[in-house]
Write a protein that holds these residues in place. Sequence first.
Motif, PDB file in Angstrom:
ATOM      1  N   LYS A  94       0.807  -1.213   0.000  1.00 30.00           N
ATOM      2  CA  LYS A  94       0.000   0.000   0.000  1.00 30.00           C
ATOM      3  C   LYS A  94       0.844   1.269   0.000  1.00 30.00           C
ATOM      4  O   LYS A  94       0.359   2.351  -0.317  1.00 30.00           O
ATOM      5  CB  LYS A  94      -0.956   0.011   1.200  1.00 30.00           C
ATOM      6  N   PHE A  95       2.159   1.138   0.334  1.00 25.61           N
ATOM      7  CA  PHE A  95       3.034   2.298   0.335  1.00 25.61           C
ATOM      8  C   PHE A  95       3.985   2.308  -0.866  1.00 25.61           C
ATOM      9  O   PHE A  95       5.029   2.940  -0.841  1.00 25.61           O
ATOM     10  CB  PHE A  95       3.816   2.384   1.647  1.00 25.61           C
ATOM     11  N   ALA A  96       3.609   1.582  -1.910  1.00 21.98           N
ATOM     12  CA  ALA A  96       4.391   1.631  -3.149  1.00 21.98           C
ATOM     13  C   ALA A  96       4.378   3.060  -3.699  1.00 21.98           C
ATOM     14  O   ALA A  96       5.336   3.518  -4.321  1.00 21.98           O
ATOM     15  CB  ALA A  96       3.828   0.659  -4.178  1.00 21.98           C
ATOM     16  N   VAL A  97       3.259   3.764  -3.465  1.00 24.53           N
ATOM     17  CA  VAL A  97       3.198   5.187  -3.789  1.00 24.53           C
ATOM     18  C   VAL A  97       3.627   5.955  -2.545  1.00 24.53           C
ATOM     19  O   VAL A  97       2.970   5.886  -1.508  1.00 24.53           O
ATOM     20  CB  VAL A  97       1.772   5.614  -4.194  1.00 24.53           C
ATOM     21  N   PRO A  98       4.756   6.660  -2.606  1.00 30.09           N
ATOM     22  CA  PRO A  98       5.289   7.317  -1.405  1.00 30.09           C
ATOM     23  C   PRO A  98       4.349   8.363  -0.829  1.00 30.09           C
ATOM     24  O   PRO A  98       3.500   8.929  -1.510  1.00 30.09           O
ATOM     25  CB  PRO A  98       6.581   7.973  -1.922  1.00 30.09           C
ATOM     26  N   ILE A  99       4.514   8.619   0.479  1.00 26.81           N
ATOM     27  CA  ILE A  99       3.721   9.646   1.146  1.00 26.81           C
ATOM     28  C   ILE A  99       4.115  11.029   0.634  1.00 26.81           C
ATOM     29  O   ILE A  99       5.222  11.232   0.126  1.00 26.81           O
ATOM     30  CB  ILE A  99       3.908   9.583   2.675  1.00 26.81           C
ATOM     31  N   GLN A 100       3.196  11.977   0.788  1.00 21.09           N
ATOM     32  CA  GLN A 100       3.445  13.354   0.363  1.00 21.09           C
ATOM     33  C   GLN A 100       3.835  14.256   1.528  1.00 21.09           C
ATOM     34  O   GLN A 100       4.396  15.329   1.338  1.00 21.09           O
ATOM     35  CB  GLN A 100       2.195  13.914  -0.322  1.00 21.09           C
ATOM     36  N   LYS A 101       3.521  13.816   2.746  1.00 20.88           N
ATOM     37  CA  LYS A 101       3.821  14.605   3.940  1.00 20.88           C
ATOM     38  C   LYS A 101       4.205  13.667   5.069  1.00 20.88           C
ATOM     39  O   LYS A 101       3.594  12.612   5.232  1.00 20.88           O
ATOM     40  CB  LYS A 101       2.586  15.424   4.344  1.00 20.88           C
ATOM     41  N   ALA A 102       5.235  14.037   5.839  1.00 20.53           N
ATOM     42  CA  ALA A 102       5.691  13.187   6.943  1.00 20.53           C
ATOM     43  C   ALA A 102       4.565  12.932   7.933  1.00 20.53           C
ATOM     44  O   ALA A 102       3.824  13.842   8.306  1.00 20.53           O
ATOM     45  CB  ALA A 102       6.868  13.849   7.654  1.00 20.53           C
ATOM     46  N   ILE A 103       4.434  11.670   8.353  1.00 22.49           N
ATOM     47  CA  ILE A 103       3.401  11.284   9.310  1.00 22.49           C
ATOM     48  C   ILE A 103       3.994  11.092  10.700  1.00 22.49           C
ATOM     49  O   ILE A 103       3.462  11.590  11.689  1.00 22.49           O
ATOM     50  CB  ILE A 103       2.701   9.988   8.842  1.00 22.49           C
ATOM     51  N   LEU A 104       5.108  10.369  10.788  1.00 16.90           N
ATOM     52  CA  LEU A 104       5.766  10.151  12.075  1.00 16.90           C
ATOM     53  C   LEU A 104       6.799  11.243  12.338  1.00 16.90           C
ATOM     54  O   LEU A 104       7.281  11.899  11.417  1.00 16.90           O
ATOM     55  CB  LEU A 104       6.454   8.784  12.098  1.00 16.90           C
ATOM     56  N   LYS A 105       7.176  11.393  13.618  1.00 17.51           N
ATOM     57  CA  LYS A 105       8.179  12.374  14.016  1.00 17.51           C
ATOM     58  C   LYS A 105       9.331  11.681  14.746  1.00 17.51           C
ATOM     59  O   LYS A 105       9.212  10.523  15.157  1.00 17.51           O
ATOM     60  CB  LYS A 105       7.559  13.433  14.940  1.00 17.51           C
ATOM     61  N   SER A 106      10.408  12.412  14.928  1.00 18.07           N
ATOM     62  CA  SER A 106      11.565  11.848  15.642  1.00 18.07           C
ATOM     63  C   SER A 106      12.040  12.745  16.781  1.00 18.07           C
ATOM     64  O   SER A 106      13.093  12.498  17.361  1.00 18.07           O
ATOM     65  CB  SER A 106      12.729  11.620  14.671  1.00 18.07           C
ATOM     66  N   GLU A 107      11.273  13.775  17.121  1.00 19.75           N
ATOM     67  CA  GLU A 107      11.667  14.649  18.234  1.00 19.75           C
ATOM     68  C   GLU A 107      11.210  14.031  19.549  1.00 19.75           C
ATOM     69  O   GLU A 107      10.028  13.761  19.745  1.00 19.75           O
ATOM     70  CB  GLU A 107      11.044  16.046  18.095  1.00 19.75           C
ATOM     71  N   PRO A 108      12.123  13.808  20.493  1.00 17.04           N
ATOM     72  CA  PRO A 108      11.747  13.147  21.749  1.00 17.04           C
ATOM     73  C   PRO A 108      11.029  14.077  22.717  1.00 17.04           C
ATOM     74  O   PRO A 108      11.185  15.305  22.666  1.00 17.04           O
ATOM     75  CB  PRO A 108      13.101  12.722  22.321  1.00 17.04           C
ATOM     76  N   SER A 109      10.261  13.488  23.606  1.00 18.41           N
ATOM     77  CA  SER A 109       9.760  14.203  24.780  1.00 18.41           C
ATOM     78  C   SER A 109      10.859  14.128  25.834  1.00 18.41           C
ATOM     79  O   SER A 109      11.408  13.050  26.082  1.00 18.41           O
ATOM     80  CB  SER A 109       8.486  13.545  25.309  1.00 18.41           C
ATOM     81  N   VAL A 110      11.188  15.254  26.455  1.00 14.04           N
ATOM     82  CA  VAL A 110      12.292  15.315  27.410  1.00 14.04           C
ATOM     83  C   VAL A 110      11.792  15.857  28.747  1.00 14.04           C
ATOM     84  O   VAL A 110      11.058  16.848  28.792  1.00 14.04           O
ATOM     85  CB  VAL A 110      13.445  16.205  26.890  1.00 14.04           C
ATOM     86  N   THR A 111      12.176  15.188  29.830  1.00 14.15           N
ATOM     87  CA  THR A 111      11.888  15.675  31.172  1.00 14.15           C
ATOM     88  C   THR A 111      13.195  15.722  31.965  1.00 14.15           C
ATOM     89  O   THR A 111      14.152  15.018  31.628  1.00 14.15           O
ATOM     90  CB  THR A 111      10.891  14.771  31.917  1.00 14.15           C
ATOM     91  N   ASP A 112      13.228  16.554  33.001  1.00 10.16           N
ATOM     92  CA  ASP A 112      14.401  16.571  33.874  1.00 10.16           C
ATOM     93  C   ASP A 112      13.958  16.851  35.300  1.00 10.16           C
ATOM     94  O   ASP A 112      12.885  17.412  35.531  1.00 10.16           O
ATOM     95  CB  ASP A 112      15.435  17.603  33.408  1.00 10.16           C
ATOM     96  N   ARG A 113      14.765  16.425  36.256  1.00 14.08           N
ATOM     97  CA  ARG A 113      14.475  16.665  37.666  1.00 14.08           C
ATOM     98  C   ARG A 113      15.749  16.585  38.473  1.00 14.08           C
ATOM     99  O   ARG A 113      16.669  15.828  38.146  1.00 14.08           O
ATOM    100  CB  ARG A 113      13.455  15.655  38.212  1.00 14.08           C
ATOM    101  N   GLU A 114      15.814  17.395  39.521  1.00 14.22           N
ATOM    102  CA  GLU A 114      16.905  17.291  40.474  1.00 14.22           C
ATOM    103  C   GLU A 114      16.692  16.020  41.297  1.00 14.22           C
ATOM    104  O   GLU A 114      15.588  15.769  41.786  1.00 14.22           O
ATOM    105  CB  GLU A 114      16.933  18.508  41.397  1.00 14.22           C
ATOM    106  N   ILE A 115      17.714  15.219  41.428  1.00 14.35           N
ATOM    107  CA  ILE A 115      17.597  13.993  42.215  1.00 14.35           C
ATOM    108  C   ILE A 115      17.585  14.350  43.698  1.00 14.35           C
ATOM    109  O   ILE A 115      18.407  15.139  44.169  1.00 14.35           O
ATOM    110  CB  ILE A 115      18.743  13.025  41.894  1.00 14.35           C
TER     111      ILE A 115
END
Length: 374
Positions: A228-249
């Motif tokens: 079904k993906f023989a025809v490439p997508i026209q717009k990115a669907i997935l992302k690669s930017e992570p969710s980031v959290t931080d805390r003082e231990i």
Amino acid sequence: MSDWLQTYLSTFSERKAAEDYSIWSRPLDAHSYGEFSIAAVKTGLIMEDNSQVEAGQNATVVGVYDGHGHPLASDYVSEKLFHHLLEAANENDAITEGVLKHAFQKTEEGFIDIVKKFPEYTAIGSCCLVGVIWKGKLYVANLGDSGAVLGYLDSDNMIRSKGLTQSHHISEERIRNELLADHPDDPELLIQNVESDYKIKGVIEVSRTIGDAYLKVPGVPCHKLIPKFAVPIQKAILKSEPSVTDREIEATDKFIIFASAGLWKYISKPRAVEIVHTNPRNDIAKTLVEAALTVAATKKGMEYSDLKKMDQKERLKFHDDITVVVMFLDYARLKEIATMPGLSIQGFRNHSPVPSTFNVFKPSEFKGFDPTSI
């Protein structure tokens, strides 16, 4: 073909043949500010999860990489992300959210550059969970549905759990809403099965990954794997930017559990914290893995002992690959500049740790840090 991909594929058959065990574990090793336990179990003939612990003199890095389609992506991440992180940390003289995101971005770019020329590899990807302990602070970055949880003591000295990650699994309403907002004109963006489970475009359950080029790069086909993906997508669907959290231990923070989705499918985060708190430290990661497998077997009306006897191909019907790292925290040691030798271990690959020269900063650059200030 890229040099990295050619080298990787030339050794892949040899590595696959060497994986003749199902459960792998390291009972207890030292990291910069405490101890850690690591364990993993594979489902099929080849382990698609990967993991690493890099313990330096003044920082510790943990990575859990849950691959899908093939180990290619998780193996690439385990080899490259740490080096990108270290490079960015030294350039910036710090560990920050931006440094973590930069390391993820460089890893994503490198992998996409390799596979986008080869359609047979463009549906391969990996979730990615990274934790960094530095200067008394914990940073956690996440793509996908792996997760981390903190075990801490409350004011009554009772053990409690605190989630440290945001899941990007499609079962989360906020993730579905995020996707729909980005793609309002795509009627096939979210597809449900008869059990009302969602999949993005009918093929994947997480919205953020490393890899999966056919769902990110317009013009890249995937015809050999998913017609079904023989025809490439026209717009990115997935992302690669992570969710980031931080805390003082804090002094009441006792341990962190990092694990791939295979654990959390069967063991809740509060239950995992309870298991770690009430069992001996030695081999505690393996204890968590076995607890998950026991639940998986019970759900199918079996005993864990029956599951262990199964052919690895048959196990695919019962559970996913599972990787667990438990990091114990010694608050007193956080107030010291650690002097232990560096240590590096790759889960399910190394039977014993190997020496490491890992340092976030050179000693001269570390001068300014007052350990009594945390």
